[in-house]
Design a protein around this motif. Structure first.
Motif, PDB file in Angstrom:
ATOM      1  N   ARG A  90       0.813  -1.217   0.000  1.00  0.00           N
ATOM      2  CA  ARG A  90       0.000   0.000   0.000  1.00  0.00           C
ATOM      3  C   ARG A  90       0.846   1.267   0.000  1.00  0.00           C
ATOM      4  N   MET A  91       2.133   1.137   0.276  1.00  0.00           N
ATOM      5  CA  MET A  91       3.038   2.289   0.183  1.00  0.00           C
ATOM      6  C   MET A  91       3.700   2.219  -1.188  1.00  0.00           C
ATOM      7  N   ASN A  92       2.934   2.561  -2.201  1.00  0.00           N
ATOM      8  CA  ASN A  92       3.356   2.291  -3.580  1.00  0.00           C
ATOM      9  C   ASN A  92       3.289   3.530  -4.474  1.00  0.00           C
ATOM     10  N   VAL A 103      10.646   7.533  -4.173  1.00  0.00           N
ATOM     11  CA  VAL A 103       9.543   6.577  -4.252  1.00  0.00           C
ATOM     12  C   VAL A 103       9.329   5.915  -2.897  1.00  0.00           C
ATOM     13  N   GLN A 104       8.125   5.382  -2.702  1.00  0.00           N
ATOM     14  CA  GLN A 104       7.847   4.554  -1.547  1.00  0.00           C
ATOM     15  C   GLN A 104       8.319   3.121  -1.825  1.00  0.00           C
ATOM     16  N   PRO A 105       8.506   2.312  -0.792  1.00  0.00           N
ATOM     17  CA  PRO A 105       9.130   1.002  -0.993  1.00  0.00           C
ATOM     18  C   PRO A 105       8.287   0.000  -1.755  1.00  0.00           C
ATOM     19  N   ALA A 140       6.302  -0.432 -12.483  1.00  0.00           N
ATOM     20  CA  ALA A 140       5.417   0.716 -12.256  1.00  0.00           C
ATOM     21  C   ALA A 140       6.198   2.019 -12.337  1.00  0.00           C
ATOM     22  N   LEU A 141       7.403   2.051 -11.797  1.00  0.00           N
ATOM     23  CA  LEU A 141       8.213   3.265 -11.880  1.00  0.00           C
ATOM     24  C   LEU A 141       8.535   3.592 -13.327  1.00  0.00           C
ATOM     25  N   ASN A 142       8.884   2.601 -14.108  1.00  0.00           N
ATOM     26  CA  ASN A 142       9.236   2.874 -15.504  1.00  0.00           C
ATOM     27  C   ASN A 142       8.023   3.305 -16.329  1.00  0.00           C
ATOM     28  N   VAL A 143       6.844   2.827 -15.986  1.00  0.00           N
ATOM     29  CA  VAL A 143       5.631   3.340 -16.638  1.00  0.00           C
ATOM     30  C   VAL A 143       5.465   4.817 -16.317  1.00  0.00           C
ATOM     31  N   ALA A 197       9.826  -6.955  -9.001  1.00  0.00           N
ATOM     32  CA  ALA A 197      10.010  -6.789  -7.568  1.00  0.00           C
ATOM     33  C   ALA A 197       9.740  -5.353  -7.155  1.00  0.00           C
ATOM     34  N   THR A 198       9.518  -5.153  -5.844  1.00  0.00           N
ATOM     35  CA  THR A 198       9.381  -3.802  -5.317  1.00  0.00           C
ATOM     36  C   THR A 198      10.771  -3.203  -5.101  1.00  0.00           C
ATOM     37  N   LEU A 199      10.845  -1.882  -5.183  1.00  0.00           N
ATOM     38  CA  LEU A 199      12.145  -1.230  -5.021  1.00  0.00           C
ATOM     39  C   LEU A 199      12.654  -1.358  -3.587  1.00  0.00           C
ATOM     40  N   GLY A 200      11.754  -1.386  -2.617  1.00  0.00           N
ATOM     41  CA  GLY A 200      12.191  -1.611  -1.247  1.00  0.00           C
ATOM     42  C   GLY A 200      12.831  -2.975  -1.076  1.00  0.00           C
ATOM     43  N   GLY A 201      12.208  -3.988  -1.661  1.00  0.00           N
ATOM     44  CA  GLY A 201      12.782  -5.325  -1.594  1.00  0.00           C
ATOM     45  C   GLY A 201      14.082  -5.427  -2.364  1.00  0.00           C
ATOM     46  N   MET A 202      14.145  -4.773  -3.518  1.00  0.00           N
ATOM     47  CA  MET A 202      15.367  -4.803  -4.314  1.00  0.00           C
ATOM     48  C   MET A 202      16.520  -4.139  -3.572  1.00  0.00           C
TER      49      MET A 202
END
Length: 458
Positions: A93-95, A109-111, A117-120, A137-142
């Motif tokens: 939800r923090m997206n 960005v949020q995690p 989604a970021l590249n879109v 993957a999510t950027l927080g996880g990456m």
């Protein structure tokens, strides 16, 4: 020990209906992409703000409840499994993309934002985020696993592409590490400390990431070889000659066969290289021509390249789906997926020795990887109900880690440690592993942040 009722009540007061104890939710957050057994949390929290994350941390610290972060659940070494129970903090939800700074080529960005989604979001800016681990993957996880992927040979890993972080510590304090400046000599590199810490030191709640300009021209190519050695030699010579590859990927014959069956492709059942070139139209053409000459010198065949977006998309979609293709090649199997990374001059030896080990084994193990930076993976396919096969896969993985260290490399170039490689940390780091434990205890004295991962277990 179960989470105390008073802790659940306090968390419910903070999150309302966004604290879940439903069976399906717990089951979803207790599964791994690979062979690890289920490990269910006691509850799943869905925060929407950094203040809520800080409140969750404070409540858990007060009641001694473990905290495990969850992004997209795509990690491969059991990083996100709540093996001590407690609260799973799901960041989906923090997206939000909070800010794009085109002039400075960075974004905040949020995690829970995924790389796709970021590249879109970036399409209209002429910029893109380059780190591509394959999974969405999510950027927080990456950041937590210090991920890399197919483009690391040119654009680097998450270590190179995260400028700053906002982190919630185990006691609920909120800190910022780094700035949007491209360099700093002001104090410890706390950003580097948290990137790759796998959530054992704190919960990432915001990231500032580098962006890259979209290249004028892109072309992709694929070529086949009769054996692994010449394919890897081609990679080494390409790197040594300074040809600026954006991607250079390897798949062995078993992976090629699996992709054919899974995606209806027509690759010869041989080792292949998949490459991509970025730059000006003339530069890309020159790079492709130079690479083609190296391929020919090493006996490669079927060298084809294309600048058409649909061809490139098809090629990299097949590469990204290679893991699922390999799983499908043995119905009902699960996988122990392991990786290593060695100096480029030792890559051929590492791949050949690993392939010979697997060939002598009684379990299949396709090999593929981001060989442009000396990193490759083995997908060891096992019957989940057969402990003999799992033991053999672990033996092969152990041999890979020994080989990596013997050749001057690392036990993981991309996947991280999690639970799967915890037993190999002492061999790589020696006394430095104990220093990591001291840092952990300084920031998380109760050991609540993703327990059972990364550091020596007491």
């Amino acid at each position: 020990m179960p989470v105390p009722a008073e802790a659940l009540t306090a968390l419910g007061n903070v999150l309302g209906g966004r604290l879940s104890r439903s069976g399906p939710d717990l089951d979803q957050h207790g599964r791994s992409e690979t062979w690890f057994p289920k490990a269910l949390p006691d509850a799943v929290a869905y925060p929407e703000t950094v203040d809520e994350v800080a409140a969750i941390a404070r409540i858990c610290a007060a009641h001694g409840c473990p905290l495990t972060a969850w992004g997209a659940g795509t990690s491969l070494e059991g990083h996100a499994l709540a093996i001590k129970g407690g609260i799973c903090v799901d960041f989906t939800r923090m997206n939000r993309v909070l800010k794009i700074n085109p002039e400075d080529m960075d974004a905040v960005v949020q995690p829970g934002v995924t790389r796709e989604a970021l590249n879109v979001e970036l399409r209209a800016t002429g910029l893109f985020f380059p780190v591509d681990p394959g999974a969405n993957a999510t950027l927080g996880g990456m950041a937590s696993t210090r991920a890399s992927g197919t483009t690391a040979v040119r654009y680097g890993t998450m270590r190179d592409n995260v400028l700053a972080l906002q982190v919630v510590l185990a006691d609920g304090r909120v800190i910022r590490t780094g700035t949007r400046a491209r360099k700093s000599s002001a104090g410890y590199d706390l950003t580097g400390l948290f990137v790759g810490a796998e959530g054992t030191l704190g919960l990432i709640t915001e990231l500032t990431v580098r962006l890259q300009g979209q290249p004028e021209a892109i072309s992709a190519a694929v070529c086949a070889f009769d054996a692994i050695g010449p394919a890897v030699d081609t990679v080494i010579q390409t790197i040594q000659l300074g040809i600026p590859m954006a991607r250079i990927e390897f798949v062995d014959e078993a992976t090629a066969a699996a992709v054919n069956a899974y995606a209806g492709a027509r690759f010869p059942v041989k080792p292949h290289l998949m490459v991509e070139f970025h730059g000006s139209a003339s530069g890309v053409a020159e790079q492709a021509e130079a690479f083609g000459e190296i391929v020919a010198d090493n006996g490669g065949a079927g060298f084809e390249w294309s600048a058409r977006p649909e061809d490139r998309t098809a090629l990299w979609t097949m590469r990204h789906n290679a893991y699922y293709a390999c799983l499908a090649s043995r119905p009902g199997a699960t996988a122990l997926v392991t990786d290593l990374c060695v100096p480029i001059s030792k890559l051929a030896q590492a791949v050949e020795e690993t392939r010979a080990d697997i060939a002598r084994s009684h379990i299949p193990g396709p090999i593929l990887g981001h060989v442009g930076d000396g990193n490759f993976h083995a997908i060891l396919l096992v019957d989940p109900d057969n402990p003999v096969e799992l033991a053999e896969a672990k033996r092969l993985a152990h041999r890979m880690t020994e080989r990596a260290l013997r050749l001057g490399g690392t036990i993981s170039g991309e996947h991280g440690i999690g639970m799967g490689k915890l037993g190999h940390m002492a061999a790589e780091h020696g006394p430095a592993w104990d220093v990591m434990g001291e840092i952990k205890r300084a920031l998380d004295p109760l050991g609540l942040m993703n327990p059972g991962k990364m550091i020596r277990q007491e």
